[in-house]
Motif scaffolding. Structure first.
Motif, short mmCIF file in Angstrom:
data_model
loop_
_atom_site.label_atom_id
_atom_site.label_comp_id
_atom_site.label_asym_id
_atom_site.label_seq_id
_atom_site.Cartn_x
_atom_site.Cartn_y
_atom_site.Cartn_z
N VAL A 15 0.84 -1.20 0.00
CA VAL A 15 0.00 0.00 0.00
C VAL A 15 0.87 1.25 0.00
CG1 VAL A 15 -1.65 1.35 1.37
CG2 VAL A 15 -1.99 -1.11 1.05
N ARG A 16 1.94 1.24 0.76
CA ARG A 16 2.85 2.39 0.80
C ARG A 16 3.51 2.62 -0.55
NH1 ARG A 16 5.43 1.15 6.74
NH2 ARG A 16 3.73 2.08 7.91
N ARG A 17 3.91 1.52 -1.23
CA ARG A 17 4.52 1.66 -2.55
C ARG A 17 3.53 2.26 -3.55
NH1 ARG A 17 7.13 -3.24 -1.29
NH2 ARG A 17 5.51 -4.44 -2.34
N VAL A 18 2.30 1.77 -3.52
CA VAL A 18 1.27 2.30 -4.43
C VAL A 18 1.01 3.77 -4.13
CG1 VAL A 18 -1.17 2.15 -5.05
CG2 VAL A 18 0.19 0.06 -4.87
N ARG A 19 0.89 4.12 -2.85
CA ARG A 19 0.66 5.51 -2.46
C ARG A 19 1.79 6.40 -2.94
NH1 ARG A 19 1.89 6.43 3.44
NH2 ARG A 19 3.92 6.27 2.47
N ASP A 20 3.03 5.96 -2.74
CA ASP A 20 4.18 6.76 -3.16
C ASP A 20 4.21 6.92 -4.67
OD1 ASP A 20 4.89 7.00 -0.51
OD2 ASP A 20 6.45 5.44 -0.61
N HIS A 21 3.87 5.87 -5.39
CA HIS A 21 3.84 5.92 -6.86
C HIS A 21 2.77 6.93 -7.32
CE1 HIS A 21 4.10 4.59 -10.99
NE2 HIS A 21 2.78 4.46 -11.00
N ASN A 23 1.53 9.45 -5.61
CA ASN A 23 1.97 10.79 -5.24
C ASN A 23 2.96 11.35 -6.25
OD1 ASN A 23 0.41 11.08 -2.94
ND2 ASN A 23 1.99 10.30 -1.57
N ARG A 24 3.90 10.51 -6.72
CA ARG A 24 4.87 10.97 -7.73
C ARG A 24 4.17 11.32 -9.04
NH1 ARG A 24 7.89 6.85 -5.38
NH2 ARG A 24 7.30 5.39 -7.03
N GLU A 25 3.18 10.51 -9.44
CA GLU A 25 2.44 10.79 -10.66
C GLU A 25 1.66 12.10 -10.54
OE1 GLU A 25 -0.16 7.79 -12.18
OE2 GLU A 25 1.43 6.31 -12.32
N ILE A 26 1.03 12.32 -9.41
CA ILE A 26 0.25 13.54 -9.20
C ILE A 26 1.16 14.76 -9.21
CG2 ILE A 26 -1.13 14.82 -7.50
CD1 ILE A 26 -2.40 12.06 -6.77
N GLU A 27 2.30 14.66 -8.56
CA GLU A 27 3.23 15.78 -8.51
C GLU A 27 3.77 16.13 -9.89
OE1 GLU A 27 6.17 14.62 -5.65
OE2 GLU A 27 4.86 15.06 -3.95
N ALA A 28 3.90 15.14 -10.76
CA ALA A 28 4.44 15.36 -12.10
C ALA A 28 3.38 15.83 -13.09
CB ALA A 28 5.10 14.08 -12.61
N THR A 29 2.12 15.84 -12.69
CA THR A 29 1.03 16.19 -13.58
C THR A 29 0.71 17.67 -13.48
OG1 THR A 29 0.10 13.99 -13.26
CG2 THR A 29 -1.36 15.63 -14.17
N THR A 30 0.45 18.30 -14.62
CA THR A 30 0.08 19.71 -14.61
C THR A 30 -1.32 19.87 -14.04
OG1 THR A 30 -0.92 19.66 -16.80
CG2 THR A 30 1.45 20.17 -16.68
N ALA A 67 -3.45 27.00 -15.72
CA ALA A 67 -2.17 27.12 -15.02
C ALA A 67 -1.57 25.75 -14.79
CB ALA A 67 -2.38 27.81 -13.66
N SER A 68 -0.26 25.68 -14.83
CA SER A 68 0.39 24.38 -14.57
C SER A 68 0.63 24.22 -13.09
CB SER A 68 1.71 24.28 -15.33
OG SER A 68 2.61 25.24 -14.86
N HIS A 69 0.76 22.98 -12.69
CA HIS A 69 0.96 22.62 -11.28
C HIS A 69 2.35 22.96 -10.84
CE1 HIS A 69 1.76 19.72 -8.00
NE2 HIS A 69 0.63 20.24 -7.58
#
Length: 69
Positions: A15-21, A23-30, A67-69
């Protein structure tokens, strides 16, 4: 360590690995891409569907969709 405890630990790690993955996708998304994704998804929960609709409507009203993220 008992087998049940070991499986619980493994589940928590997964679950932690999925959550971290995610989070990284969301942070990289505009911001616009994220809003498009929220708007395009149909939630099974009426509450979540209303929240998604409000988020998109509010972003459109304030012009933050461009606006971009």
């Amino acid at each position: 360590m008992s087998e049940t405890h070991q499986h619980q630990g493994t589940a928590v790690e997964q679950v932690r690995r999925v959550r971290d993955h995610l989070n990284r996708e969301i942070e990289a998304t505009t911001g616009k891409a994220l809003l498009d994704r929220i708007h395009g998804h149909r939630y099974t929960s009426p509450f979540l569907q209303r929240l998604a609709s409000k988020a998109v409507s509010k972003a459109d009203a304030t012009g933050t969709a461009s606006a971009s993220h």
